[in-house]
Motif scaffolding. Sequence first.
Motif, PDB file in Angstrom:
ATOM      1  N   PRO A 163       0.506  -1.042  -0.685  1.00  0.00           N
ATOM      2  CA  PRO A 163       0.033  -0.267  -0.143  1.00  0.00           C
ATOM      3  C   PRO A 163       0.650   1.583  -0.004  1.00  0.00           C
ATOM      4  CG  PRO A 163      -0.929  -1.915   1.061  1.00  0.00           C
ATOM      5  CD  PRO A 163       0.414  -1.853   0.987  1.00  0.00           C
ATOM      6  N   ALA A 164       2.307   1.333   0.239  1.00  0.00           N
ATOM      7  CA  ALA A 164       3.319   2.470   0.533  1.00  0.00           C
ATOM      8  C   ALA A 164       3.284   2.715  -0.551  1.00  0.00           C
ATOM      9  CB  ALA A 164       4.517   1.938   1.329  1.00  0.00           C
ATOM     10  N   ILE A 165       3.054   1.765  -2.271  1.00  0.00           N
ATOM     11  CA  ILE A 165       3.522   2.251  -3.587  1.00  0.00           C
ATOM     12  C   ILE A 165       1.855   2.823  -3.991  1.00  0.00           C
ATOM     13  CG2 ILE A 165       4.437   1.680  -5.272  1.00  0.00           C
ATOM     14  CD1 ILE A 165       6.011  -0.825  -3.853  1.00  0.00           C
ATOM     15  N   LYS A 166       2.093   3.881  -4.390  1.00  0.00           N
ATOM     16  CA  LYS A 166       1.579   4.643  -5.565  1.00  0.00           C
ATOM     17  C   LYS A 166       1.598   4.476  -7.040  1.00  0.00           C
ATOM     18  CE  LYS A 166      -1.044   8.700  -6.430  1.00  0.00           C
ATOM     19  NZ  LYS A 166      -1.473  10.471  -6.750  1.00  0.00           N
ATOM     20  N   THR A 167       0.169   3.596  -7.720  1.00  0.00           N
ATOM     21  CA  THR A 167       0.608   3.552  -9.156  1.00  0.00           C
ATOM     22  C   THR A 167       0.030   3.865  -9.544  1.00  0.00           C
ATOM     23  OG1 THR A 167       1.733   1.298  -8.780  1.00  0.00           O
ATOM     24  CG2 THR A 167       0.658   1.956 -10.832  1.00  0.00           C
TER      25      THR A 167
ATOM     26  N   TYR B 121       6.479   5.879  -3.651  1.00  0.00           N
ATOM     27  CA  TYR B 121       7.064   5.286  -2.196  1.00  0.00           C
ATOM     28  C   TYR B 121       7.156   7.064  -1.745  1.00  0.00           C
ATOM     29  CZ  TYR B 121       9.203   2.417   1.342  1.00  0.00           C
ATOM     30  OH  TYR B 121       9.339   2.238   2.870  1.00  0.00           O
ATOM     31  N   ARG B 122       6.294   6.772  -0.227  1.00  0.00           N
ATOM     32  CA  ARG B 122       6.842   8.144   0.159  1.00  0.00           C
ATOM     33  C   ARG B 122       6.689   8.616   1.307  1.00  0.00           C
ATOM     34  NH1 ARG B 122       6.762  12.655  -2.831  1.00  0.00           N
ATOM     35  NH2 ARG B 122       6.887  13.195  -5.574  1.00  0.00           N
ATOM     36  N   LYS B 123       8.246   7.517   2.267  1.00  0.00           N
ATOM     37  CA  LYS B 123       7.836   6.982   3.992  1.00  0.00           C
ATOM     38  C   LYS B 123       9.043   7.446   4.028  1.00  0.00           C
ATOM     39  CE  LYS B 123       6.537   3.454   5.617  1.00  0.00           C
ATOM     40  NZ  LYS B 123       6.306   2.423   6.087  1.00  0.00           N
ATOM     41  N   GLY B 124       9.969   8.960   3.331  1.00  0.00           N
ATOM     42  CA  GLY B 124      10.493   9.984   3.955  1.00  0.00           C
ATOM     43  C   GLY B 124      10.209  10.668   4.658  1.00  0.00           C
ATOM     44  N   GLY B 125       9.125  11.417   4.293  1.00  0.00           N
ATOM     45  CA  GLY B 125       8.691  12.830   5.707  1.00  0.00           C
ATOM     46  C   GLY B 125       9.619  13.766   4.846  1.00  0.00           C
ATOM     47  N   ASP B 126      10.296  14.585   4.775  1.00  0.00           N
ATOM     48  CA  ASP B 126      10.340  15.590   4.353  1.00  0.00           C
ATOM     49  C   ASP B 126      11.748  15.521   3.182  1.00  0.00           C
ATOM     50  OD1 ASP B 126      12.186  15.730   6.525  1.00  0.00           O
ATOM     51  OD2 ASP B 126      11.549  18.032   7.037  1.00  0.00           O
ATOM     52  N   ARG B 127      12.182  14.249   3.215  1.00  0.00           N
ATOM     53  CA  ARG B 127      13.563  13.801   2.812  1.00  0.00           C
ATOM     54  C   ARG B 127      13.364  14.041   1.646  1.00  0.00           C
ATOM     55  NH1 ARG B 127      16.001   8.695   6.160  1.00  0.00           N
ATOM     56  NH2 ARG B 127      15.652   9.069   8.041  1.00  0.00           N
TER      57      ARG B 127
ATOM     58  N   ALA C  24      12.066  -4.144  -2.826  1.00  0.00           N
ATOM     59  CA  ALA C  24      12.672  -4.505  -1.785  1.00  0.00           C
ATOM     60  C   ALA C  24      12.418  -2.962  -1.251  1.00  0.00           C
ATOM     61  CB  ALA C  24      14.230  -4.518  -2.600  1.00  0.00           C
ATOM     62  N   VAL C  25      12.651  -1.850  -1.454  1.00  0.00           N
ATOM     63  CA  VAL C  25      12.045  -1.033  -0.538  1.00  0.00           C
ATOM     64  C   VAL C  25      10.593  -0.949   0.422  1.00  0.00           C
ATOM     65  CG1 VAL C  25      11.618   1.842  -0.966  1.00  0.00           C
ATOM     66  CG2 VAL C  25      13.531   0.396  -2.302  1.00  0.00           C
ATOM     67  N   ALA C  26      10.042  -1.105  -0.119  1.00  0.00           N
ATOM     68  CA  ALA C  26       8.706  -1.377   0.590  1.00  0.00           C
ATOM     69  C   ALA C  26       8.335  -2.881   1.114  1.00  0.00           C
ATOM     70  CB  ALA C  26       6.825  -1.326  -0.775  1.00  0.00           C
TER      71      ALA C  26
ATOM     72  N   ILE D 187      12.366   6.695   3.490  1.00  0.00           N
ATOM     73  CA  ILE D 187      13.023   7.660   2.245  1.00  0.00           C
ATOM     74  C   ILE D 187      11.801   7.588   1.383  1.00  0.00           C
ATOM     75  CG2 ILE D 187      15.307   6.167   2.280  1.00  0.00           C
ATOM     76  CD1 ILE D 187      14.218   4.802  -0.728  1.00  0.00           C
ATOM     77  N   ASN D 188      12.299   8.415   0.179  1.00  0.00           N
ATOM     78  CA  ASN D 188      10.581   9.320  -0.460  1.00  0.00           C
ATOM     79  C   ASN D 188      11.608   8.536  -2.238  1.00  0.00           C
ATOM     80  OD1 ASN D 188       9.091  10.229   0.945  1.00  0.00           O
ATOM     81  ND2 ASN D 188      11.048  12.064   0.598  1.00  0.00           N
ATOM     82  N   LEU D 189      10.843   8.189  -2.825  1.00  0.00           N
ATOM     83  CA  LEU D 189      11.402   7.198  -4.135  1.00  0.00           C
ATOM     84  C   LEU D 189      10.405   7.409  -5.361  1.00  0.00           C
ATOM     85  CD1 LEU D 189      13.668   5.040  -5.826  1.00  0.00           C
ATOM     86  CD2 LEU D 189      12.184   3.395  -5.112  1.00  0.00           C
TER      87      LEU D 189
END
Length: 517
Positions: A231-235, A269-275, A319-321, A327-329
């Motif tokens: 779910p962290a990935i938005k396509t 994939y956006r789990k890095g906040g303001d990174r 792999a990241v998810a 991170i924000n990818l």
Amino acid sequence: MDKNGQALQIGVMSGTHSSWKGDALVIGVYEGGEPQPALIHCGKKVESEVRKRLAEGWLRGALGESVLLVPPAGSGLAASRLLLLGMGKKESLNTESFRTLGGHLTQLCHKMRIAECTTLLSLDSHHKAKNKRQQIPVAEALAEGAWMGNYRFESYKSKESKKEEREEYPFKQLYLLVAGERLAAEKRRLTEVEAIARGVVLARDLANQPGNVLNPEGLAEQARQLAGRFPAIKTTVYSERMLARKGMQGILAVGSGSQSPPRLITMEYRKGGDRPLLAVVGKGITFDSGGISLKPGEGMGEMKFDMCGGAAVFGLLQAVAELSLPINLLGVVPAAENMPSGTAQRPGDVIRMAKGVTVEVLNTDAEGRLILADALYHASSFKPAVIIDLATLTGACAVALGAHASGLMGNDNSLLRQLEKAGEASGDRLWRLPMYSEYQEQIKSTVADIKNIGGRLAGAITAGCFLSRFVEEKQAWAHIDIAGTAYDMNSSRPHFPKGAAGVGVRLLSRFIQSHWL
């Protein structure tokens, strides 16, 4: 790991020789017949038996060489067999050596019908990287090599064939011996290694798919499924109509000759906040006939691999998810099928790219740079701190570097150095190529802003120069040409089975771990 026959489980353990599990114990032997120091932990009877056989010349220790022994009576070992495995020259050992050993170990255990084994290879703590103080990460390198070497692509095998192969591949469990004080740390690291190995498997699976199954829309559906699992990935998938609205004539022109329409796939994939945001772009030509500039028939079946860059983006996102990295990818995959037909683009056509740059198409087989140009421009709209693209872009790069290093170009020396270091650490090695201003002259066109080929000389570099025209001047960018490393139909490396290599997943995972967290 259970995709496409990946049933191998790997764990770490410590304890005394009487508690070691498995029906075989693997003992390393250096070239020249010297056993690894950890042999002393096996007890005096086993040590004496092994040294006796080595003195008799049963094994010289060449990399991958092996011999089976029966443990002496009263040894206290649970294992019914000893597998002596050649490690090669002691002074030449490095991380890649242990990945290779992991691949050899997997193949040998299948061949010798060993279902479960424990290895001493990971127990010695003295292995040092050449000219460096740090230790070689032996346990994780062995695990990575074993998982990669255990890969089999069998999606199109019949049930009967699969049953036969399962009987031929009985190896199911590998235990890596480590010192007790390192047990917890090695378990954590093994979790990371497995997630990355799963990403490699996904990249290999996608790239090994035949072109009649995995067309651009099929690749887009794989992106939707990936978002469904994580779910962290938005396509987001851009259709032909959406591509036309955005002026992405590069992608549309390449796909115009096929009945399978092109797509542009973005995965956020956006789990890095303001990174800062890292953008990775991967070429996704699901089959490349060359278009009207038709390729020779010999080897054309391998052109299903022309989407290996895009496959690497999928593997990296997974792999990241799976590791839930903070991170924000952004992953961008332009997908098209390059075919000849009455609607295909022609040599001599001029197209206007999304950035507004006009391109004279002199060779329709130089299509990857056309779809990447629009994708790079699209990725730039997300304002990333760094853009990295991967592509099976030029035969020239494969000729120059072969199958052992990918070409590296870009506009930011710091970024390129970081990628080079990540390449050395991960095994996905890179070699930097120059991008002098004089090379830009080769892609000047007399009828448009630029042309899509720069002549016979420096073909890999002029392709990189072409891409550089679609990256903003102050945007940090790196281009990785994986034409020579993406697949190998004659592979002799035990951790790289024939077909797609999954190159790029380990490289970018290491880059993220070392420089982005």
